[in-house]
Enzyme design. Structure first.
Site, PDB file in Angstrom:
ATOM      1  N   SER A  19      12.342  14.490  -1.994  1.00 39.04           N
ATOM      2  CA  SER A  19      11.695  14.552  -0.676  1.00 39.04           C
ATOM      3  C   SER A  19      11.299  15.977  -0.292  1.00 39.04           C
ATOM      4  O   SER A  19      12.093  16.916  -0.392  1.00 39.04           O
ATOM      5  CB  SER A  19      12.629  13.991   0.399  1.00 39.04           C
ATOM      6  OG  SER A  19      12.035  14.193   1.672  1.00 39.04           O
ATOM      7  N   SER A  21      10.352  16.586   2.824  1.00 37.79           N
ATOM      8  CA  SER A  21      10.521  16.682   4.277  1.00 37.79           C
ATOM      9  C   SER A  21      11.351  17.913   4.688  1.00 37.79           C
ATOM     10  O   SER A  21      11.020  18.566   5.679  1.00 37.79           O
ATOM     11  CB  SER A  21      11.161  15.403   4.827  1.00 37.79           C
ATOM     12  OG  SER A  21      10.267  14.337   4.678  1.00 37.79           O
ATOM     13  N   LYS A  70      13.470   1.593   4.615  1.00 39.64           N
ATOM     14  CA  LYS A  70      12.574   1.486   5.778  1.00 39.64           C
ATOM     15  C   LYS A  70      12.673   0.127   6.483  1.00 39.64           C
ATOM     16  O   LYS A  70      12.699   0.066   7.712  1.00 39.64           O
ATOM     17  CB  LYS A  70      11.124   1.737   5.351  1.00 39.64           C
ATOM     18  CG  LYS A  70      10.837   3.185   4.983  1.00 39.64           C
ATOM     19  CD  LYS A  70       9.367   3.339   4.666  1.00 39.64           C
ATOM     20  CE  LYS A  70       9.000   4.779   4.403  1.00 39.64           C
ATOM     21  NZ  LYS A  70       7.552   4.967   4.264  1.00 39.64           N
ATOM     22  N   ASP A 106       3.581   6.687   9.781  1.00 39.62           N
ATOM     23  CA  ASP A 106       2.618   6.815   8.673  1.00 39.62           C
ATOM     24  C   ASP A 106       1.170   6.616   9.139  1.00 39.62           C
ATOM     25  O   ASP A 106       0.277   7.359   8.748  1.00 39.62           O
ATOM     26  CB  ASP A 106       2.930   5.793   7.566  1.00 39.62           C
ATOM     27  CG  ASP A 106       4.000   6.293   6.610  1.00 39.62           C
ATOM     28  OD1 ASP A 106       4.278   7.505   6.600  1.00 39.62           O
ATOM     29  OD2 ASP A 106       4.553   5.465   5.864  1.00 39.62           O
ATOM     30  N   ALA A 133      -1.924  -3.223  -1.035  1.00 42.53           N
ATOM     31  CA  ALA A 133      -1.441  -4.039   0.095  1.00 42.53           C
ATOM     32  C   ALA A 133       0.070  -3.896   0.234  1.00 42.53           C
ATOM     33  O   ALA A 133       0.771  -4.845   0.584  1.00 42.53           O
ATOM     34  CB  ALA A 133      -1.836  -5.501  -0.111  1.00 42.53           C
ATOM     35  N   ASN A 156      -6.311  -6.012  -3.533  1.00 37.47           N
ATOM     36  CA  ASN A 156      -5.010  -5.771  -4.158  1.00 37.47           C
ATOM     37  C   ASN A 156      -4.836  -6.626  -5.403  1.00 37.47           C
ATOM     38  O   ASN A 156      -5.376  -7.727  -5.485  1.00 37.47           O
ATOM     39  CB  ASN A 156      -3.885  -6.087  -3.160  1.00 37.47           C
ATOM     40  CG  ASN A 156      -2.551  -5.529  -3.609  1.00 37.47           C
ATOM     41  OD1 ASN A 156      -2.485  -4.362  -4.028  1.00 37.47           O
ATOM     42  ND2 ASN A 156      -1.502  -6.305  -3.557  1.00 37.47           N
ATOM     43  N   THR A 158      -2.173  -8.167  -6.367  1.00 39.62           N
ATOM     44  CA  THR A 158      -1.532  -9.416  -5.936  1.00 39.62           C
ATOM     45  C   THR A 158      -2.194  -9.854  -4.639  1.00 39.62           C
ATOM     46  O   THR A 158      -1.876  -9.345  -3.552  1.00 39.62           O
ATOM     47  CB  THR A 158      -0.018  -9.177  -5.715  1.00 39.62           C
ATOM     48  OG1 THR A 158       0.503  -8.510  -6.864  1.00 39.62           O
ATOM     49  CG2 THR A 158       0.724 -10.473  -5.481  1.00 39.62           C
ATOM     50  N   ARG A 161      -0.409 -10.641  -1.255  1.00 40.86           N
ATOM     51  CA  ARG A 161       0.072  -9.567  -0.351  1.00 40.86           C
ATOM     52  C   ARG A 161      -1.048  -9.130   0.593  1.00 40.86           C
ATOM     53  O   ARG A 161      -0.813  -8.827   1.764  1.00 40.86           O
ATOM     54  CB  ARG A 161       0.576  -8.362  -1.160  1.00 40.86           C
ATOM     55  CG  ARG A 161       1.903  -8.615  -1.848  1.00 40.86           C
ATOM     56  CD  ARG A 161       2.396  -7.374  -2.548  1.00 40.86           C
ATOM     57  NE  ARG A 161       3.249  -6.550  -1.715  1.00 40.86           N
ATOM     58  CZ  ARG A 161       3.704  -5.343  -2.073  1.00 40.86           C
ATOM     59  NH1 ARG A 161       3.375  -4.839  -3.261  1.00 40.86           N
ATOM     60  NH2 ARG A 161       4.481  -4.656  -1.273  1.00 40.86           N
TER      61      ARG A 161
HETATM   62  N1  LIG Z   1       0.562  10.620   1.896  1.00 42.21           N
HETATM   63  C1  LIG Z   1       1.588  10.034   2.491  1.00 42.21           C
HETATM   64  O1  LIG Z   1       2.140  10.524   3.488  1.00 42.21           O
HETATM   65  C2  LIG Z   1       2.092   8.720   1.967  1.00 42.21           C
HETATM   66  C3  LIG Z   1       2.820   7.848   2.808  1.00 42.21           C
HETATM   67  C4  LIG Z   1       3.253   6.626   2.301  1.00 42.21           C
HETATM   68  C5  LIG Z   1       3.003   6.303   0.975  1.00 42.21           C
HETATM   69  N2  LIG Z   1       2.320   7.189   0.178  1.00 42.21           N
HETATM   70  C6  LIG Z   1       2.039   6.842  -1.225  1.00 42.21           C
HETATM   71  O2  LIG Z   1       1.302   5.631  -1.233  1.00 42.21           O
HETATM   72  C7  LIG Z   1       1.592   4.872  -2.400  1.00 42.21           C
HETATM   73  C8  LIG Z   1       1.931   3.445  -2.011  1.00 42.21           C
HETATM   74  O3  LIG Z   1       3.085   3.428  -1.177  1.00 42.21           O
HETATM   75  P1  LIG Z   1       3.682   2.042  -0.618  1.00 42.21           P
HETATM   76  O4  LIG Z   1       4.851   2.405   0.196  1.00 42.21           O
HETATM   77  O5  LIG Z   1       2.608   1.200  -0.020  1.00 42.21           O
HETATM   78  O6  LIG Z   1       4.165   1.351  -1.982  1.00 42.21           O
HETATM   79  P2  LIG Z   1       4.404  -0.183  -2.286  1.00 42.21           P
HETATM   80  O7  LIG Z   1       4.769  -0.913  -1.040  1.00 42.21           O
HETATM   81  O8  LIG Z   1       5.313  -0.227  -3.452  1.00 42.21           O
HETATM   82  O9  LIG Z   1       2.949  -0.726  -2.752  1.00 42.21           O
HETATM   83  C9  LIG Z   1       2.396  -0.304  -3.981  1.00 42.21           C
HETATM   84  C10 LIG Z   1       0.932  -0.772  -4.071  1.00 42.21           C
HETATM   85  O10 LIG Z   1       0.396  -0.298  -5.331  1.00 42.21           O
HETATM   86  C11 LIG Z   1      -0.059  -1.415  -6.098  1.00 42.21           C
HETATM   87  N3  LIG Z   1       0.194  -1.213  -7.529  1.00 42.21           N
HETATM   88  C12 LIG Z   1       1.298  -0.644  -8.084  1.00 42.21           C
HETATM   89  N4  LIG Z   1       1.170  -0.628  -9.435  1.00 42.21           N
HETATM   90  C13 LIG Z   1      -0.017  -1.234  -9.709  1.00 42.21           C
HETATM   91  C14 LIG Z   1      -0.718  -1.538 -10.922  1.00 42.21           C
HETATM   92  N5  LIG Z   1      -0.204  -1.209 -12.129  1.00 42.21           N
HETATM   93  N6  LIG Z   1      -1.937  -2.132 -10.854  1.00 42.21           N
HETATM   94  C15 LIG Z   1      -2.471  -2.454  -9.636  1.00 42.21           C
HETATM   95  N7  LIG Z   1      -1.851  -2.199  -8.447  1.00 42.21           N
HETATM   96  C16 LIG Z   1      -0.651  -1.601  -8.496  1.00 42.21           C
HETATM   97  C17 LIG Z   1       0.736  -2.601  -5.591  1.00 42.21           C
HETATM   98  O11 LIG Z   1       0.052  -3.787  -5.924  1.00 42.21           O
HETATM   99  P3  LIG Z   1       0.854  -5.195  -6.015  1.00 42.21           P
HETATM  100  O12 LIG Z   1       1.036  -5.658  -4.601  1.00 42.21           O
HETATM  101  O13 LIG Z   1      -0.029  -6.065  -6.821  1.00 42.21           O
HETATM  102  O14 LIG Z   1       2.173  -4.905  -6.704  1.00 42.21           O
HETATM  103  C18 LIG Z   1       0.764  -2.301  -4.084  1.00 42.21           C
HETATM  104  O15 LIG Z   1      -0.463  -2.634  -3.481  1.00 42.21           O
HETATM  105  C19 LIG Z   1       2.743   5.625  -3.099  1.00 42.21           C
HETATM  106  O16 LIG Z   1       2.177   6.398  -4.140  1.00 42.21           O
HETATM  107  C20 LIG Z   1       3.299   6.529  -2.016  1.00 42.21           C
HETATM  108  O17 LIG Z   1       3.856   7.731  -2.550  1.00 42.21           O
HETATM  109  C21 LIG Z   1       1.867   8.372   0.649  1.00 42.21           C
END
Ligand SMILES: NC(=O)c1ccc[n+]([C@@H]2O[C@H](COP(=O)([O-])OP(=O)(O)OC[C@H]3O[C@@H](n4cnc5c(N)ncnc54)[C@H](OP(=O)(O)O)[C@@H]3O)[C@@H](O)[C@H]2O)c1
Length: 282
Positions: A19, A21, A70, A106, A133, A156, A158, A161
Site C-alpha cells: 500500500s 497510502s 471492503k 473511489d 465490472a 466485461n 463475465t 457481473r
Molecule cells: N487508481 C485507483 O485509485 C484504483 C482504485 C481501485 C482499483 N484500482 C485498480 O483497478 C483494477 C480493478 O479493481 P477492482 O477492485 O474492480 O477489481 P475486481 O473487483 O477484482 O475486478 C477485476 C475486473 O477485471 C476483470 N478481469 C480480471 N482478469 C481478467 C482477464 N484475464 N480477462 C478479462 N477480464 C479480466 C474482471 O472481469 P471478470 O468479472 O470477468 O472476472 C473484473 O471486471 C485493479 O487493477 C485495481 O488496482 C485502481
C-alpha cells in the site's frame, strides 16, 4: 478511552505491504506540520471486528480499507451514506457523533482526477464505456451518473457481473460481454479501463483503438505502470489521456480531512513522489 492529542490513522488489509497510502498521508502530515501518524496494519477478515473496536474506543481516528476487507467493513460499520449503501463497499472509516461511519471515496477520487485533467469532460462526455465490472467499476458507474454522464456501456468478460451493476441503473447502463468493444468504440466519449488487465504482473489489455471516436478521452484506473499500454496507444492516436495515479491520490483526500481536520491538496509534488515510488519498485 479518549482520543490522544496526536491523531492516528492507518490502512488495513491483507496483504498490506504494497500500500502506498502511508506515503501519501505521510506527505500531507509533514506538509501541514501535523503531529499525527498513518501506518499500515495487517488485518485479516477474522480480526476486523476487533480492529474496528479500537477506532470506536478512540485509540485511532480511523482507517482506509483495502482488499479483502471492503465489503466486510461495509457490514461492520454503524452508519453509511446512500451512495455507499448502493456500492456495499467501504474504503474509509471515521467516527462521527459516537458512531463508526464508513464511506467509499473511489468514485469521488476518479471524478476529481478526471475534472483536474479534463476540466470540460462533462460537455465532452455524454456516453461512457467502462471495461470491467468489478468493485471499482461499480464506484465509477455511480460517480459518473451522479456527475452528469448520460449513458454508460459496461463491457466485461463475465457479462453477468455487468448485468448486475446495470440492474441498479435502469435505462442508463447497458451491459455487454467483451464482443461488444468494436461496436462501442465509434460512439464512445470517454473510455475507461477498470479491469486489472494491463497492470504490472497481470495479462495485457488487448484492445485495438482504431475505431475509437476521435474526440474520446481515454483513462485507465490501473496505475502500475503509470502509463499503461492502453494510454500509450490512445496518446499516440492523439486522444486526451488520464492516468490512474491521480485517482489514487484524490481518493485519499476525504479520509485525511476527516481524521486530521485539514483538506489536503493533490499537488504535482505529491504526484511526483508517488510516481517515483511506483517507478522505483517496477
Ligand atoms: N487508481 C485507483 O485509485 C484504483 C482504485 C481501485 C482499483 N484500482 C485498480 O483497478 C483494477 C480493478 O479493481 P477492482 O477492485 O474492480 O477489481 P475486481 O473487483 O477484482 O475486478 C477485476 C475486473 O477485471 C476483470 N478481469 C480480471 N482478469 C481478467 C482477464 N484475464 N480477462 C478479462 N477480464 C479480466 C474482471 O472481469 P471478470 O468479472 O470477468 O472476472 C473484473 O471486471 C485493479 O487493477 C485495481 O488496482 C485502481
Amino acid at each position: 478511552m479518549t482520543m490522544e492529542t496526536a491523531p492516528k490513522a492507518c490502512v488495513i488489509g491483507s496483504p498490506i505491504s504494497h500500500s502506498r497510502s502511508p506515503l501519501i498521508h505521510g506527505y500531507w502530515l509533514k506538509k501541514h506540520d501535523i503531529s499525527g501518524s498513518y501506518d499500515r496494519i495487517e488485518v485479516k477478515p477474522d480480526q476486523l471486528d476487533g480492529f474496528l473496536d479500537r477506532i470506536r474506543q478512540g485509540e485511532l481516528a480511523g482507517c482506509n480499507v483495502t482488499i479483502p476487507l471492503k465489503e466486510l467493513t461495509f457490514e461492520a460499520v454503524d452508519q453509511t451514506d446512500d451512495q455507499t449503501r448502493r456500492l456495499k463497499s467501504v474504503n474509509t472509516v471515521y467516527m462521527l457523533d459516537g458512531k463508526l461511519c464508513g464511506t467509499s471515496t473511489d468514485g469521488a477520487g476518479f471524478m476529481a482526477n478526471l475534472r483536474q485533467t479534463v476540466p470540460d469532460w462533462r460537455t465532452r462526455s455524454k456516453h461512457a464505456v467502462i471495461l470491467g465490472a468489478g468493485g471499482a467499476a461499480r464506484s465509477l458507474v455511480e460517480a459518473l451518473i451522479n456527475d452528469g454522464a448520460a449513458t454508460i456501456t459496461i463491457i466485461n468478460r463475465t457479462v453477468e457481473r455487468a448485468e448486475a451493476i446495470a440492474a441498479d441503473y435502469p435505462d442508463r447502463v447497458d451491459p455487454h460481454g467483451w464482443y461488444a468493444i468494436e461496436h462501442a468504440l465509434p460512439v464512445t466519449d470517454i473510455l475507461i479501463n477498470s479491469t486489472s488487465l494491463g497492470m504490472t504482473g497481470q495479462p495485457p489489455l488487448e484492445v485495438c483503438l482504431d475505431g475509437l471516436k476521435s474526440t474520446a478521452v481515454v483513462t485507465d484506473i490501473v496505475y502500475t505502470p503509470l502509463r499503461t499500454e492502453l494510454l500509450n496507444q490512445a496518446s499516440s492516436r492523439g486522444h486526451t489521456v488520464v492516468e490512474g495515479l491521480g485517482m489514487l491520490l484524490h481518493q485519499a483526500v476525504p479520509g485525511f480531512e476527516k481524521w486530521f481536520g485539514i483538506r489536503p491538496e493533490v499537488t504535482d509534488d505529491l504526484h511526483d513522489l508517488i510516481a517515483a515510488d511506483i517507478t522505483g519498485r517496477q
